[in-house]
Write a protein that holds these residues in place. Structure first.
Motif, short mmCIF file in Angstrom:
data_model
loop_
_atom_site.label_atom_id
_atom_site.label_comp_id
_atom_site.label_asym_id
_atom_site.label_seq_id
_atom_site.Cartn_x
_atom_site.Cartn_y
_atom_site.Cartn_z
N LEU A 34 48.60 36.91 38.00
CA LEU A 34 47.53 36.16 37.15
C LEU A 34 48.26 35.72 35.90
CD1 LEU A 34 44.42 36.24 38.31
CD2 LEU A 34 44.10 38.25 36.51
N LEU A 35 49.02 36.55 35.23
CA LEU A 35 49.71 36.06 33.91
C LEU A 35 50.28 34.54 34.07
CD1 LEU A 35 51.00 39.27 32.23
CD2 LEU A 35 48.81 38.16 31.92
N ASP A 36 51.00 34.65 35.23
CA ASP A 36 51.85 33.43 35.62
C ASP A 36 50.81 32.12 35.73
OD1 ASP A 36 54.03 34.79 35.57
OD2 ASP A 36 54.39 35.19 37.66
N PHE A 269 39.95 38.96 40.10
CA PHE A 269 40.34 38.99 41.38
C PHE A 269 39.67 40.52 41.91
CE2 PHE A 269 44.51 40.62 39.89
CZ PHE A 269 44.51 41.98 40.06
N ILE A 270 39.24 40.62 43.07
CA ILE A 270 38.61 41.84 43.76
C ILE A 270 39.42 43.05 43.33
CG2 ILE A 270 37.45 42.97 45.47
CD1 ILE A 270 35.86 40.46 44.26
N ALA A 271 38.86 44.24 43.18
CA ALA A 271 39.49 45.31 42.76
C ALA A 271 40.22 45.83 44.11
CB ALA A 271 38.45 46.64 42.50
N LEU A 272 41.60 46.45 43.99
CA LEU A 272 42.27 46.80 44.93
C LEU A 272 41.99 48.15 45.59
CD1 LEU A 272 45.79 46.28 43.07
CD2 LEU A 272 44.56 44.62 44.42
N GLU A 273 41.94 48.53 46.80
CA GLU A 273 41.92 49.56 47.27
C GLU A 273 43.05 50.31 47.53
OE1 GLU A 273 40.89 50.65 51.94
OE2 GLU A 273 39.05 50.00 50.83
N GLU A 274 43.16 51.33 46.78
CA GLU A 274 44.32 52.30 46.41
C GLU A 274 44.24 53.62 46.76
OE1 GLU A 274 46.01 51.42 42.27
OE2 GLU A 274 43.96 50.77 42.00
N PRO A 275 45.56 54.02 47.45
CA PRO A 275 45.51 55.47 48.17
C PRO A 275 45.45 56.58 47.08
CG PRO A 275 47.90 54.48 47.98
CD PRO A 275 46.81 53.27 47.50
N ILE A 276 44.60 57.58 47.38
CA ILE A 276 44.27 58.75 46.62
C ILE A 276 44.52 60.00 47.30
CG2 ILE A 276 42.35 59.83 45.30
CD1 ILE A 276 43.57 57.43 43.80
N GLU A 294 41.19 40.09 35.64
CA GLU A 294 40.25 39.38 35.12
C GLU A 294 40.91 38.16 34.27
OE1 GLU A 294 36.02 40.99 33.47
OE2 GLU A 294 37.46 40.58 31.74
N ILE A 295 40.27 37.13 34.30
CA ILE A 295 40.61 36.00 33.38
C ILE A 295 39.43 35.48 32.60
CG2 ILE A 295 41.41 33.41 33.52
CD1 ILE A 295 42.46 33.95 36.14
N GLU A 296 39.59 35.19 31.18
CA GLU A 296 38.43 34.76 30.56
C GLU A 296 38.76 33.63 29.78
OE1 GLU A 296 38.02 38.01 27.92
OE2 GLU A 296 39.74 37.36 26.50
N GLN A 297 37.52 32.92 29.45
CA GLN A 297 37.70 31.57 28.60
C GLN A 297 36.57 31.85 27.31
OE1 GLN A 297 37.14 27.90 30.54
NE2 GLN A 297 36.82 26.59 28.46
N ARG A 298 37.25 31.85 26.28
CA ARG A 298 36.28 32.07 25.11
C ARG A 298 35.84 30.65 24.54
NH1 ARG A 298 35.45 37.26 23.59
NH2 ARG A 298 36.70 38.81 25.11
N GLY A 299 34.58 30.76 24.23
CA GLY A 299 34.11 29.55 23.35
C GLY A 299 33.45 30.13 21.86
N CYS A 300 32.64 29.07 21.52
CA CYS A 300 32.12 29.55 20.16
C CYS A 300 31.09 30.59 20.08
CB CYS A 300 31.33 28.00 19.73
SG CYS A 300 31.07 27.99 18.01
#
Length: 462
Positions: A34-36, A269-276, A294-300
């Motif tokens: 996501l960062l890339d 992106f949808i939450a991962l299903e992780e082994p517990i 998550e990704i966000e775009q900030r406005g005024c």
């Protein structure tokens, strides 16, 4: 070199946000993807939109773009919230705003810990949306008591972290080596634990009440459940996630796409299903979904008047649309009533701006009145107006992100309203008013313009 010198809280916040990002990237590799993706889109947008990089640089926004993140944690007890406030204070972060998410079907109320000074925001605007579970919203009295007992038996902070928080409060800060140690110790609170503290039957009962309750109660600590980079074009980011095979939520939360962005738009992106591994005589394997990207775009930032109009239009759109397509159509139609250019937003006092003197024009010969109407000064090119970035959150959008990552059980209805007084009592202080912060920043910029223009007038007449 003085090793005993106190480290600026802004620098400690920077150290912590980088360490947290590194830890989350190792725990959730898709966050690195996501960062890339965001970095590529931001670079493309800056190349394509002429003058955007210069405007962001002048507004102090360009340098912070790559480091900007917000995270989210969910706490279980009032004691945890009180200590968390003290932990974030070491990093120069204050509690801003009160958010009641129960109205949107999520049994928490929350605040945002963030820097509040303009210079601190420009250096690193790291924010953590911090929710407190409302056990009073669990209908089953026996389950409510069981959850309270489980939470009472845990300590989410290391003993050394508590010592360092106390040291910072006593000494007014932390020296270099202690600041580094504090970051390492604080990081442990946010770390993921793949072993539950409850048996699988208790987990299922908690999850049946609400998935978020299970997420808060069933683990050793409040694992960071997402970290969010800031993108300059979230519609492009949403499309890119789908193109790359990343399971994105079906719609962007917040206002529709506009020429002049306002407030906050988010996707994930949808939450991962992780082994517990659950507790029991021999342990039981299972899965849990909680962490996402998550990704966000900030406005005024909007004024109270602008926010009231936003809420009115949003509620109308939500009432009109049911599926993702109809919601998007209803949202776009409803927001045709919201002005979409800076001039109209200023004149109708719907949004906040930062004003600065344009020296390129102001230094030229000609009549200059420091007391002129701000719109007249803008028309003359003597003053520039840049939107004040919205630094906070939207409860409906936050709830929408939460629900999309909690599974089909994430829908609930709660009759109870917010309880700001109880939240602030747990916090130990009153939350700061976000509108007052934006109002003060705008007023300070106007006053600075007046002083600079008055100096120019005095210089010209001497």
């Amino acid at each position: 070199m003085q090793t005993n010198a106190l480290v600026d809280p802004d620098d400690i916040r920077g150290l912590f946000s980088r360490a947290l990002s590194g830890m989350y990237k190792a725990e959730v590799p898709q966050y690195g993807d996501l960062l890339d993706l965001v970095a590529d889109i931001n670079a493309q947008v800056l190349r394509e939109r002429e003058g955007l990089a210069d405007r962001l640089r002048e507004a102090g926004q360009l340098d912070r773009l790559d480091v900007e993140r917000h995270g989210a944690i969910r706490l279980g007890t009032v004691g945890e919230l009180a200590v968390m406030r003290r932990l974030f204070a070491v990093m120069g972060m204050r509690a801003v705003g009160y958010y009641n998410l129960s109205v949107a079907g999520v049994p928490v109320h929350a605040t945002a810990f963030r820097p509040v000074d303009e210079s601190s925001l420009q250096r690193n605007p790291f924010r953590v949306f911090t929710s407190l579970l409302r056990l009073d919203l669990i209908d089953d009295a026996a389950l409510r008591e069981r959850a309270a007992q489980i939470l009472a038996g845990r300590n989410i902070f290391t003993p050394r972290c508590l010592e360092l928080i106390g040291r910072a409060e006593r000494d007014g800060g932390l020296s270099g080596p202690l600041a580094q140690e504090f970051v390492a110790q604080a990081l442990e609170t946010f770390r993921w634990h793949s072993e539950a503290t409850v048996d699988i039957e208790t987990y299922r009962q908690l999850r049946a009440s609400h998935p978020l309750i299970a997420d808060v109660v069933s683990f050793k600590g409040p694992h960071i459940n997402h970290l969010t980079p800031r993108v300059l074009d979230i519609d492009r980011a949403q499309a890119a996630m789908l193109e790359k095979g990343i399971r994105a939520k079906d719609a962007i939360e917040g206002p529709p796409k506009r020429r002049f962005p306002i407030l906050l738009r988010q996707t994930s992106f949808i939450a991962l299903e992780e082994p517990i591994r659950f507790q029991g005589a021999e342990g039981v394997d299972g899965t849990h979904t909680a962490r996402f990207g998550e990704i966000e775009q900030r406005g005024c930032a909007l004024t109270p008047k602008g926010r009231a109009l936003y809420d009115e239009l949003l509620n109308a759109a939500l009432a009109a649309g049911s599926d993702a397509v109809s919601k998007a159509s209803a949202l776009a139609q409803a927001f045709e009533a919201f002005p979409d250019d800076a001039r109209a937003l200023r004149r109708k006092q719907l949004a906040y701006f930062r004003y600065s003197v344009d020296r390129g024009h102001a230094d030229q010969p000609g009549p200059v009145s420091a007391n002129a109407n701000i719109e007249a000064l803008l028309d003359q090119g003597l003053v520039r107006a840049e939107p004040l970035v919205y630094e906070d959150f939207l409860p409906v959008s936050a709830a929408g992100i939460f629900r999309s990552n909690l599974g089909s059980e994430g829908a609930a209805h709660y009759a109870a309203g917010g309880n700001r007084a109880a939240f602030e009592a747990a916090l130990g202080v009153r939350v700061m008013d976000e509108f007052a912060l934006y109002e003060a920043a705008q007023a300070a910029s106007l006053e600075q313009c007046r002083r600079e223009l008055a100096d120019l007038v005095a210089t010209a007449s001497s």
